[in-house]
Design an enzyme around this catalytic site. Structure first.
Site, PDB file in Angstrom:
ATOM      1  N   GLU A  57      -6.220  43.764 -72.856  1.00 16.32           N
ATOM      2  CA  GLU A  57      -4.991  42.976 -72.929  1.00 16.32           C
ATOM      3  C   GLU A  57      -4.766  42.331 -74.289  1.00 16.32           C
ATOM      4  O   GLU A  57      -3.663  41.846 -74.566  1.00 16.32           O
ATOM      5  CB  GLU A  57      -5.012  41.901 -71.832  1.00 16.32           C
ATOM      6  CG  GLU A  57      -5.018  42.495 -70.435  1.00 16.32           C
ATOM      7  CD  GLU A  57      -5.291  41.490 -69.339  1.00 16.32           C
ATOM      8  OE1 GLU A  57      -4.996  41.809 -68.172  1.00 16.32           O
ATOM      9  OE2 GLU A  57      -5.819  40.396 -69.626  1.00 16.32           O
ATOM     10  N   ASP A 107      -0.717  47.567 -59.943  1.00 12.89           N
ATOM     11  CA  ASP A 107      -0.919  48.043 -58.578  1.00 12.89           C
ATOM     12  C   ASP A 107       0.012  47.267 -57.656  1.00 12.89           C
ATOM     13  O   ASP A 107       0.687  46.326 -58.072  1.00 12.89           O
ATOM     14  CB  ASP A 107      -2.380  47.865 -58.149  1.00 12.89           C
ATOM     15  CG  ASP A 107      -2.832  46.409 -58.210  1.00 12.89           C
ATOM     16  OD1 ASP A 107      -2.591  45.684 -57.228  1.00 12.89           O
ATOM     17  OD2 ASP A 107      -3.395  45.990 -59.241  1.00 12.89           O
TER      18      ASP A 107
END
Length: 230
Positions: free
Chosen positions: A11, A198
């Site tokens: 990230e 997800d």
């Protein structure tokens, strides 16, 4: 100076690589990269996973770096059926979903003895991010929504439904609300940006490793545009 927090290497690593002549300070086991990206002073740090790591990191940014704003970038599971994998959520508010003192008469998510338990993102940062998303030319949808955080990876239909019904959350992850909490107490404007990895349901354990890199890459593309505009 802008503080940028991610929980994992994926990230924040590309941001660190773009930084000009970074000064690296290790504090509480975290490497804080201070330097310039796109002509702007920034400090980038991987806080580690979970609310305690995120909170500690945010307080260090406040105390040691006196940051003007904090942006938390990363991935999350979608709680909203309209928000698909790889789409992006810009926080309007954030709340800790695993704060539970219902046995003493409080609603779920309410922190005893605090005036605020739902933390509002800085509206200027929200609008700046929406503008930056258009300029970044992302091929995904961008939503404003509520981020809910807890020290849990959400991967069942039952838990997903509970978080949606109890909190009205649009995505679930493990750091954003803790960062929001600490930033708010320090009167530092904050924003949480989440790319969806997800659907926070029974397929999450398969979808997450498949889409994590793509989702994180979208977050970084957006963040680079934000840095230009901030």
């Amino acid at each position: 100076m802008l503080g940028i927090i991610g929980a994992m290497d994926i990230e924040v690593d590309s941001l660190k690589n773009e930084m000009e002549n970074p000064a690296i300070n290790k504090i509480a086991g975290m490497d804080f990269y201070e330097g310039v990206i796109g002509g702007k002073d920034v400090v980038v740090v991987k806080c580690g996973i979970g609310k305690v790591n995120a909170a500690m990191c945010t307080q260090i940014l406040a105390d040691r770096y006196n940051v003007d704003a904090v942006i938390n970038t990363g991935v999350a599971g979608s709680l909203n059926n309209d928000i698909d994998i790889c789409d992006i959520v810009i926080s309007t508010v954030a709340q800790e979903h695993d704060m539970d003192v219902t046995a003493l008469g409080y609603e779920k998510g309410i922190i005893p003895d605090m005036d605020v338990s739902i933390f509002e993102a800085d509206r200027k940062l929200v609008e700046l991010t929406k503008k930056s998303a258009k300029e970044a030319g992302l091929d995904v949808k961008v939503f404003e929504g509520k981020v809910v955080s807890g020290d849990q990876f959400i991967s069942t239909h039952e838990k997903k439904k509970s978080l949606k019904n109890s909190f009205g959350g649009d995505c679930a992850e493990m750091e954003g609300a803790a960062i929001a909490h600490v930033a708010s107490l320090n009167n530092i404007p904050f924003l949480v940006i989440r790319a969806i990895s997800d659907k926070a349901d029974g397929g999450a354990h398969m979808d997450y490793p498949t889409f994590e890199k793509k989702a994180a890459a979208n977050s970084i593309l957006l963040l680079n545009e934000i840095i230009k505009n901030v």
